[in-house]
Scaffold this motif. Structure first.
Motif, PDB file in Angstrom:
ATOM      1  N   ASP A  61       0.825  -1.208   0.000  1.00 43.82           N
ATOM      2  CA  ASP A  61       0.000   0.000   0.000  1.00 43.82           C
ATOM      3  C   ASP A  61       0.859   1.258   0.000  1.00 43.82           C
ATOM      4  N   ARG A  62       1.929   1.241   0.776  1.00 44.97           N
ATOM      5  CA  ARG A  62       2.758   2.443   0.884  1.00 44.97           C
ATOM      6  C   ARG A  62       3.584   2.653  -0.397  1.00 44.97           C
ATOM      7  N   VAL A  63       4.026   1.564  -1.003  1.00 43.95           N
ATOM      8  CA  VAL A  63       4.749   1.700  -2.269  1.00 43.95           C
ATOM      9  C   VAL A  63       3.809   2.212  -3.357  1.00 43.95           C
ATOM     10  N   ARG A  64       2.583   1.710  -3.387  1.00 48.07           N
ATOM     11  CA  ARG A  64       1.622   2.208  -4.367  1.00 48.07           C
ATOM     12  C   ARG A  64       1.412   3.723  -4.200  1.00 48.07           C
ATOM     13  N   ALA A  65       1.344   4.155  -2.931  1.00 45.63           N
ATOM     14  CA  ALA A  65       1.156   5.591  -2.686  1.00 45.63           C
ATOM     15  C   ALA A  65       2.348   6.388  -3.213  1.00 45.63           C
ATOM     16  N   VAL A  66       3.540   5.859  -3.004  1.00 48.36           N
ATOM     17  CA  VAL A  66       4.742   6.533  -3.521  1.00 48.36           C
ATOM     18  C   VAL A  66       4.689   6.594  -5.048  1.00 48.36           C
ATOM     19  N   ALA A  67       4.328   5.476  -5.685  1.00 46.54           N
ATOM     20  CA  ALA A  67       4.275   5.435  -7.149  1.00 46.54           C
ATOM     21  C   ALA A  67       3.199   6.370  -7.690  1.00 46.54           C
ATOM     22  N   ASP A  68       2.049   6.382  -7.030  1.00 45.80           N
ATOM     23  CA  ASP A  68       0.980   7.272  -7.491  1.00 45.80           C
ATOM     24  C   ASP A  68       1.416   8.735  -7.422  1.00 45.80           C
ATOM     25  N   GLY A  69       2.244   9.064  -6.434  1.00 42.59           N
ATOM     26  CA  GLY A  69       2.684  10.443  -6.279  1.00 42.59           C
ATOM     27  C   GLY A  69       3.580  10.931  -7.400  1.00 42.59           C
ATOM     28  N   VAL A  70       4.205  10.003  -8.097  1.00 41.84           N
ATOM     29  CA  VAL A  70       5.091  10.400  -9.206  1.00 41.84           C
ATOM     30  C   VAL A  70       4.667   9.702 -10.497  1.00 41.84           C
ATOM     31  N   GLU A  73      25.126   6.127  -9.865  1.00 41.42           N
ATOM     32  CA  GLU A  73      25.033   7.591  -9.889  1.00 41.42           C
ATOM     33  C   GLU A  73      24.229   8.097 -11.075  1.00 41.42           C
ATOM     34  N   TRP A  74      23.963   7.239 -12.064  1.00 38.15           N
ATOM     35  CA  TRP A  74      23.221   7.648 -13.248  1.00 38.15           C
ATOM     36  C   TRP A  74      21.722   7.401 -13.100  1.00 38.15           C
ATOM     37  N   VAL A  75      21.306   6.831 -11.985  1.00 38.92           N
ATOM     38  CA  VAL A  75      19.879   6.573 -11.783  1.00 38.92           C
ATOM     39  C   VAL A  75      19.096   7.883 -11.787  1.00 38.92           C
ATOM     40  N   ALA A  76      19.593   8.861 -11.013  1.00 41.49           N
ATOM     41  CA  ALA A  76      18.897  10.153 -10.961  1.00 41.49           C
ATOM     42  C   ALA A  76      18.895  10.826 -12.326  1.00 41.49           C
ATOM     43  N   TRP A  77      19.979  10.691 -13.074  1.00 41.68           N
ATOM     44  CA  TRP A  77      20.063  11.271 -14.420  1.00 41.68           C
ATOM     45  C   TRP A  77      19.010  10.646 -15.330  1.00 41.68           C
ATOM     46  N   GLN A  78      18.848   9.325 -15.243  1.00 45.90           N
ATOM     47  CA  GLN A  78      17.916   8.630 -16.126  1.00 45.90           C
ATOM     48  C   GLN A  78      16.465   8.911 -15.765  1.00 45.90           C
ATOM     49  N   PHE A  79      16.127   8.899 -14.478  1.00 49.19           N
ATOM     50  CA  PHE A  79      14.728   8.927 -14.065  1.00 49.19           C
ATOM     51  C   PHE A  79      14.248  10.289 -13.550  1.00 49.19           C
ATOM     52  N   GLY A  80      15.157  11.218 -13.327  1.00 47.24           N
ATOM     53  CA  GLY A  80      14.760  12.532 -12.838  1.00 47.24           C
ATOM     54  C   GLY A  80      14.723  12.585 -11.320  1.00 47.24           C
ATOM     55  N   SER A  81      14.798  13.786 -10.778  1.00 46.29           N
ATOM     56  CA  SER A  81      14.919  13.964  -9.332  1.00 46.29           C
ATOM     57  C   SER A  81      13.683  13.480  -8.583  1.00 46.29           C
ATOM     58  N   ALA A  82      12.495  13.692  -9.138  1.00 43.74           N
ATOM     59  CA  ALA A  82      11.278  13.288  -8.431  1.00 43.74           C
ATOM     60  C   ALA A  82      11.210  11.771  -8.289  1.00 43.74           C
ATOM     61  N   VAL A  83      11.460  11.055  -9.361  1.00 47.81           N
ATOM     62  CA  VAL A  83      11.439   9.592  -9.300  1.00 47.81           C
ATOM     63  C   VAL A  83      12.587   9.089  -8.429  1.00 47.81           C
ATOM     64  N   ASN A  84      13.749   9.720  -8.514  1.00 50.24           N
ATOM     65  CA  ASN A  84      14.872   9.312  -7.677  1.00 50.24           C
ATOM     66  C   ASN A  84      14.533   9.471  -6.196  1.00 50.24           C
ATOM     67  N   ASP A  85      13.852  10.560  -5.848  1.00 49.76           N
ATOM     68  CA  ASP A  85      13.402  10.733  -4.459  1.00 49.76           C
ATOM     69  C   ASP A  85      12.413   9.637  -4.073  1.00 49.76           C
ATOM     70  N   ALA A  86      11.588   9.225  -5.017  1.00 46.91           N
ATOM     71  CA  ALA A  86      10.657   8.126  -4.747  1.00 46.91           C
ATOM     72  C   ALA A  86      11.424   6.828  -4.490  1.00 46.91           C
ATOM     73  N   PHE A  87      12.492   6.599  -5.261  1.00 45.67           N
ATOM     74  CA  PHE A  87      13.326   5.418  -5.014  1.00 45.67           C
ATOM     75  C   PHE A  87      13.884   5.443  -3.588  1.00 45.67           C
ATOM     76  N   LYS A  88      14.339   6.604  -3.158  1.00 45.43           N
ATOM     77  CA  LYS A  88      14.884   6.719  -1.808  1.00 45.43           C
ATOM     78  C   LYS A  88      13.804   6.420  -0.761  1.00 45.43           C
ATOM     79  N   GLU A  89      12.588   6.851  -1.027  1.00 43.51           N
ATOM     80  CA  GLU A  89      11.497   6.588  -0.095  1.00 43.51           C
ATOM     81  C   GLU A  89      11.186   5.089  -0.033  1.00 43.51           C
ATOM     82  N   VAL A  90      11.232   4.427  -1.165  1.00 46.52           N
ATOM     83  CA  VAL A  90      11.025   2.976  -1.185  1.00 46.52           C
ATOM     84  C   VAL A  90      12.105   2.277  -0.371  1.00 46.52           C
ATOM     85  N   LYS A  91      13.340   2.680  -0.559  1.00 46.05           N
ATOM     86  CA  LYS A  91      14.435   2.101   0.218  1.00 46.05           C
ATOM     87  C   LYS A  91      14.201   2.319   1.713  1.00 46.05           C
TER      88      LYS A  91
END
Length: 998
Positions: free
Chosen positions: A208-217, A498-516
């Motif tokens: 549920d929490r991951v879905r919420a993160v994904a929906d946000g971006v 280090e290229w993850v943020a470059w590929q996916f953008g800062s918003a999605v990268n922040d979402a990755f950090k939240e998932v972690k």
């Protein structure tokens, strides 16, 4: 994380807490707990350019061990890193953590449902082993990566592996139905289809929490996730967007397991995987398309895929040339070539109806003609030739890494994926980038999906890091221009994190950090991967940083052939500069190991018998090479090759030379062991047992005269046991039996013969089994040869020096070799072949003699030295073997090849010679080393391992053979092991041929 050298300096500051952790793990875990510096060093690398010393290593014996190790690490607040075969290309499986190695014991098949086409497995099972188990059921797991003989399913899930046939079957994420995993807090759960998860519990909460993160971006996900099949970077947060599913995923509904696939062990530790299986194609055909230019190969790929192939794989000119230099690959690749192509594409069609596939192959030929390349396809409709060529392609990485010198193809942009319509232009522009930086790139792999494994040739010790950064930045710009994926197959790790943020953008990268943070709030699961990663060129993590040093030493062999420089543009090799230490050749030979783990296979080939028995990294060719590399760079103390770490790592190496042939980069552990034994003998002296082994050629004449006395000692059990114990010999073995002196009895050459040959009779066939020498001489004389022998009246018989080499007495071995060379050289200069009976002795002339520093004379002898069967096959082909043969009373010959015969591709001549005997069917045992390996099987501490090696395949095959079957083995040690283990007598080919003489 810290580098290995930094860690070595700082480890004293934390000895107490680490020692307590190690002690607790040892008390409460049933598997192996390895915290010594050498073991940690062996796990400090994977197949990438990176290195980091782990805190320790745990090899869990079962699932309880895995849970207990995680609990103890959590209590100690230390990070953990789950690892399979350690074949990752990007540094995913290195880090300052407690390594959890699942590959040795966590490898069971748990459940299987053939109707539903699903299987549940533990993470340590190897892909090829699973597919071998599934084959009788007509099913397979189709994510067939090139490392299938060694990679584990857990590691494949961690990387979201793809494989050569992803155009048909998709990636790992499309073929995983569920995962059972342990979370950072110790809770366990099943990750699967979201609509089937329980309404409560930790997994439901995470879903549920991951879905919420994904929906946000959601909008950013749709805008930044590349729309190509080969996209494996970051976390799979697009799993909830099933409006446009990939065609490989028929379920089209969210599956939380897909978030863990590709997460590189940063979110959970896998216990079991539920996999979707596919029907095994009944037939395959292959067309090899030859191209005059690389650009044409890339441009035509988009048209070839319209024929619906299962795979389209690239092999470029560099890989072709390196394959031609490898004796195992040369005859295979030659069959696929038309002239000198700059690239070839392997185009495979697979299915249930052979006629339909042949029609597809015909359409491929028509297509190439329509595109202006008629006659460019080599058709390979038969399974054997296809398998051989695919094996070359699978070895692509190792073939590329077989370049000599410090400059190597470096992996950092090799998985960029672009749409097929842009592939030719992308590769062309990237080549221009390489040229601007004074280098070339090597290209191979998955043309069908726009993912080419391209590796610029760089010397990481000399400015390579700076060039790597510049090339990566320019390559990323091309990837963005063509709307591709920067990480297309091998994951992120330390290389592309280090290229993850470059590929996916800062918003999605922040979402990755939240998932972690949701899964691992304390950042203990493989930290520093995918999120919060270091820079790709941070030299603290390089295996070969600029300050990398090699310790000064004087090797026994001449290793100067390895101490070369390679021009990155031309590929030309040159001698080292004036400031280089010529002894560095040994270190450079050791560093040929790229850690890809090809040596971990154990279902085919010859290597590595000790690993097949122990399944331990320490007793693996890669583990040994890593130990030697750490020693030669001063990272394991100051004892050098004479130290205990080297002795322990090489203890179970049987010098089979399987790695010399089967390792695509040519790592020759047997020769390294000679160096190490010589160094240890120089530093610590020679034990009595080793002296007895080494001096065998000198005391054999006396032993043959006292054979009755030695036999009496053997027949007195009490005396025999005491003598064996005193010498450190296995009580289960009989003493060798000496039976006269063939060369003393028959030293004169044959009286007649129109052609000449020298029969080189070794110590074993002269004093112990001289009936073989008599038989060989008789066969050669019957064929019309005047037979010279390797002895001069009044002198000691010639010897190859092998026993001295194996016991560490290098100088004596070299002296014996020099004596043999001087005696044989006049025959060589006259063109007289030198023919031997014992593989390890004769083949020394083609191997070790070349590194004694004897120059052209040794090369001449190497070209003239032939095993008995090799000579006969060559003579018959030249019309110079008028032998008339009759049946020998056996319906079948069961052949076991000596390891050195296999290493030098000299077993096929044995099969050929046996086939000449009328009425004799020949079957070759698919075996590795017999386990005797000279004196190894006689040594008390190695007897058990020796018999385990024999029981892998050799002895069961011998015991199953009927009475009408003759057992054939050319090696003295092999024949003794077969007798000791089965009671059956094995014979040399020469004896059978003598019986068959009409």
């Amino acid at each position: 994380m810290t580098s290995l050298n930094e860690n070595a300096r700082s480890r004293d500051a934390r000895v107490q807490p680490v020692s307590e952790l190690a002690a607790r793990l040892a008390r409460e875990v049933q598997g192996e707990v390895l915290f010594d510096h050498a073991s940690r060093g062996r796990y400090s690398t994977d197949a990438s350019i990176y290195q980091a010393m782990p805190i320790g290593v745990v090899v869990p014996r079962d699932q309880h061990d895995l849970r207990r190790a995680l609990d103890i690490a959590r209590d100690a607040r230390v990070p953990v890193l789950a690892r399979g075969a350690g074949t990752s290309q990007c540094g995913q499986t290195v880090g300052e953590a407690v390594i959890l190695d699942a590959s040795r014991w966590l490898n069971r098949i748990v459940e299987f449902d053939p109707e539903a086409r699903t299987v549940v497995v533990e993470p340590g099972i190897v892909l090829d082993h699973l597919n071998a188990w599934l084959k009788p059921h007509g099913l397979w797991y189709p994510v067939d990566v090139s490392t299938s003989a060694q990679c584990t399913l857990g590691g494949m899930a961690g990387n979201n592996s793809c494989g050569s046939r992803s155009i048909r079957y998709g990636n790992m994420v499309h073929n995983v139905l569920g995962l059972d995993a342990i979370l950072a807090d110790g809770s366990e759960g099943h990750f699967g289809f979201v609509d089937r998860l329980p309404d409560t519990g930790r997994v439901r909460e995470l879903a549920d929490r991951v879905r919420a993160v994904a929906d946000g971006v959601a909008e950013e996900i749709r805008g930044h996730f590349p729309r190509v099949l080969r996209r494996v970077g970051g976390y799979n947060l697009d799993l909830f967007d099933c409006q446009n599913p990939m065609p490989y995923d028929p379920d089209a509904r969210p599956n939380l397991a897909h978030l863990l696939v590709g997460s590189e062990g940063t979110l959970a530790v896998t216990q079991r995987l539920t996999l979707r299986l596919s029907p095994l194609p009944e037939h395959k055909v292959l067309g090899v398309v030859n191209f005059p230019t690389f650009y044409q190969a890339m441009d035509v790929t988009q048209h070839i895929v319209t024929l619906d192939p299962t795979a389209v794989e690239l092999v470029d000119r560099t890989m072709i040339e390196l394959s031609l230099e490898n004796p195992a690959f040369r005859p295979v690749i030659e069959k696929a070539l038309i002239g000198r192509p700059q690239a070839v594409l392997l185009v495979e069609f697979a299915g249930q109806e052979r006629e339909a596939l042949l029609a597809s192959l015909a359409r491929l030929n028509e297509l190439m003609a329509d595109l202006g390349l008629p006659g460019s396809v080599v058709d390979m409709p038969e399974p054997a030739e296809q398998k051989a060529l695919w094996n070359v392609r699978k070895a692509g990485l190792n073939i590329m890494m077989s370049m000599k010198g410090d400059a190597k193809p470096v992996s950092f942009i090799e998985d960029c994926a672009v749409p097929l319509e842009h592939l030719a232009e992308y590769t062309d522009k990237l080549t221009e980038v390489f040229h601007r930086h004074g280098t070339e790139g090597t290209w191979y792999a998955h043309a069908s999906v726009g993912t080419l494994h391209v590796r610029p040739i760089l010397d990481m010790r000399r400015g390579g890091a700076e060039k790597m950064r510049e090339i990566a930045e320019q390559a990323s710009a091309l990837v963005r221009e063509y709307k591709g994926a920067y990480s297309g197959e091998h994951g992120d790790g330390l290389c592309r994190g280090e290229w993850v943020a470059w590929q996916f953008g800062s918003a999605v990268n922040d979402a990755f950090k939240e998932v972690k943070r949701l899964f691992d709030p304390n950042n203990r699961l493989n930290p520093g991967k995918i999120v919060d990663t270091p820079r790709m060129d941070d030299e603290r993590y390089f295996r070969f940083p600029r300050h990398y040093q090699r310790i000064p030493l004087t090797p026994a062999f001449d290793w100067s052939a390895w101490n070369v420089r390679r021009d990155p543009r031309s590929g030309e090799l040159s001698a080292p500069g004036s400031g280089d230490d010529l002894t560095h050749g040994l270190a450079m030979a050791v560093e040929m190991c790229n850690n890809n783990g090809h040596c971990r296979k154990f279902d085919a080939g010859t290597m590595c018998p000790s690993y097949r028995v122990t399944r331990a990294e320490q007793h693996l060719t890669r583990g040994r090479a890593n130990t030697l590399r750490l020693v030669l760079s001063g990272q394991l103390g100051d004892e050098g090759l004479a130290g205990d770490a080297v002795k322990e790592a090489l203890d179970l190496c049987v010098s089979c030379k399987g790695c010399r042939r089967d390792c695509p980069t040519g790592v020759d552990m047997a020769k390294f062991k000679i160096e190490a034994r010589a160094a240890r003998v120089r530093a610590r002296g020679l034990a009595l047992r080793d002296r007895l082994v080494g001096e065998l050629p000198r005391y054999a004449p006396w032993a043959s005269r006292l054979s009755g006395l030695l036999g009496a000692v053997q027949r007195l059990p009490v005396v025999s046991r005491r003598v064996k114990r005193a010498l450190g010999l296995a009580e289960q073995r009989d003493f060798p039996r000496f039976r006269g002196n063939f060369l003393a009895e028959a030293h004169a050459p044959s009286a007649q013969g129109s052609r000449e040959v020298v029969l080189f009779v070794d110590t074993f066939n002269n004093y112990m089994e001289n009936d073989i020498a008599r038989a060989a001489r008789r066969v050669l004389e019957a064929a019309g040869y005047r037979v010279h022998l390797n002895v001069t009246p009044g002198e000691r018989p010639l010897c190859c020096g092998r026993t001295y080499l194996s016991s560490g007495q290098f100088d004596k071995a070299r002296a014996e070799a020099r004596r043999a060379l001087d005696h044989l050289l006049p025959y060589v200069e006259r063109g007289v072949p030198i023919v031997g009976l014992e593989p390890s002795c004769l083949l020394s002339m083609r191997d070790e003699f070349l590194q004694y520093g004897f120059g052209e004379a040794a090369r001449g002898l190497a070209e003239s030295a032939l095993l008995f069967e090799e000579f006969l096959v060559r003579a018959r082909a030249a019309g110079e073997l008028p032998l008339a043969l009759k049946p020998v009373g056996h319906a079948r010959a069961l052949l076991h090849g000596h390891c050195h015969q296999k290493a030098f591709d000299a077993l096929r001549p044995v099969e050929t010679v046996l086939s000449w005997i009328p009425g004799l069917a020949v079957e070759t045992i698919d075996s590795s080393c017999c386990g005797m390996a000279g004196s190894f099987g006689y040594e008390a501490e190695h007897y058990g391992t020796s018999m385990q090696m024999a029981e892998l395949s050799l002895l069961p095959a011998v015991r199953a053979a009927g009475e009408d079957t003759v057992i054939v083995a050319d090696g003295t040690s092999c024949r003794h092991q077969i007798h000791d283990g089965s009671g059956r007598r094995a014979v040399h080919v020469a004896l059978l041929l003598e019986q068959a003489l009409a």
